[in-house]
Design a protein around this motif. Structure first.
Motif, mmCIF file in Angstrom:
data_model
loop_
_atom_site.group_PDB
_atom_site.id
_atom_site.type_symbol
_atom_site.label_atom_id
_atom_site.label_comp_id
_atom_site.label_asym_id
_atom_site.label_seq_id
_atom_site.Cartn_x
_atom_site.Cartn_y
_atom_site.Cartn_z
ATOM 1 N N GLU A 122 0.813 -1.212 0.000
ATOM 2 C CA GLU A 122 0.000 0.000 0.000
ATOM 3 C C GLU A 122 0.852 1.270 0.000
ATOM 4 O O GLU A 122 0.336 2.361 -0.266
ATOM 5 N N LYS A 221 -9.468 -2.208 5.245
ATOM 6 C CA LYS A 221 -8.415 -1.222 5.000
ATOM 7 C C LYS A 221 -8.877 0.121 5.552
ATOM 8 O O LYS A 221 -10.044 0.483 5.391
ATOM 9 N N CYS A 240 -3.762 -2.357 6.419
ATOM 10 C CA CYS A 240 -4.578 -3.524 6.118
ATOM 11 C C CYS A 240 -5.022 -4.260 7.378
ATOM 12 O O CYS A 240 -4.410 -4.148 8.440
#
Length: 281
Positions: A122, A221, A240
């Motif tokens: 991410e 998320k 996450c």
């Protein structure tokens, strides 16, 4: 003894028998009830119905209480069902109950590494750490004392050392043999210090076990925010499900229920998150 003889017993004796029978039923009944329920949960897991197995294990835990084995099975079910948040949560709780179990520790470490990989993805190439900060010497020592052994171990060591102390005092006071008296004297000093240290460590371990300063992110998320407000700006990238945090502070409503927590992963990742998005270990 026939039933007729039972009704002719003195009332006190009848009361004792009834009390013993009631106690035995209270002890045996939960075990008898757990057997079929546990077998059903194991069967659901073996069939691959992992979500239903997780619900079954969770029902057993609510009735009979937590155990490392039950929490481990529950975590495995959630892991197979793809719920990493619940898997990390229950592996962490199982590890807290039995930190010597290698299967629990290995599975927890494996899924923590998977969550870290997801968090790293991410970042989109940003050079930000998604792993916890390295523990200091004192943090490592505290973890060794409080988290790497069963929580009752230090208490048992303290009890054993105190019993030895009493025996060694008796040797010193009542034995005529000089060597045994010396052993009682110097051994008693050692046992005294061991018992004191063990009691201190036992209180530290109990405090660690009862602490509510660790949490797992349950939301799929989400971002941490710079303030405890839905309108606040993000403080981090998306994180996450399954991320482990230290709880730093909290905001409560008028009734005292937590609504926001300030959490910390490391020196780069810290911010506020809704209470509904995490679960306390």
């Amino acid at each position: 003894m026939c039933l007729k003889d039972f009704f002719h017993m003195p009332i006190k004796m009848m009361a004792r028998i009834v009390s013993v029978v009631a106690f035995m039923l209270a002890v045996v009944s939960p075990a008898l009830a757990e057997g079929p329920a546990l077998a059903m949960a194991d069967t659901l897991y073996a069939k691959g119905e992992f979500s239903k197995a997780a619900e079954a294990y969770l029902s057993i835990a609510k009735v009979d209480g937590d155990s490392p084995e039950l929490l481990y099975n529950l975590a495995n079910s959630y892991a197979q069902a793809g719920d990493l948040g619940s898997a990390v949560l229950y592996y962490s709780r199982a590890n807290r109950l039995d930190p010597t179990n290698k299967d629990i520790k290995n599975n927890l470490g494996y899924f923590i590494s998977k969550v870290e990989d997801s968090n790293r993805a991410e970042l989109r190439g940003k050079k930000t750490s998604v792993a916890p900060d390295h523990a200091t010497f004192f943090q490592s020592a505290r973890r060794f004392i409080c988290a790497d052994f069963p929580r009752n171990m230090w208490a048992w060591i303290g009890v054993i050392a105190f019993i030895l102390l009493l025996a060694q005092i008796s040797l010193y006071l009542f034995c005529s043999d000089v060597r045994l008296r010396k052993f009682g004297f110097f051994g008693g000093i050692c046992s005294f210090f061991i018992s004191i240290v063990a009691v201190v460590f036992a209180f530290m371990s109990a405090s660690y076990y009862d602490s509510n300063d660790r949490a797992v992110m349950m939301a799929y998320k989400t971002e941490l925010l710079i303030e405890p407000s839905s309108d606040a700006k993000p403080a981090t990238n998306l994180l996450c499900q399954g991320t482990l945090f230290d709880i730093v502070a909290e905001e409560t409503d008028v009734e005292g229920h937590p609504t926001w927590y300030k959490v910390r992963l490391n020196s780069d990742i810290e911010g506020w998150i809704r209470a509904s998005d995490i679960a306390i270990i």
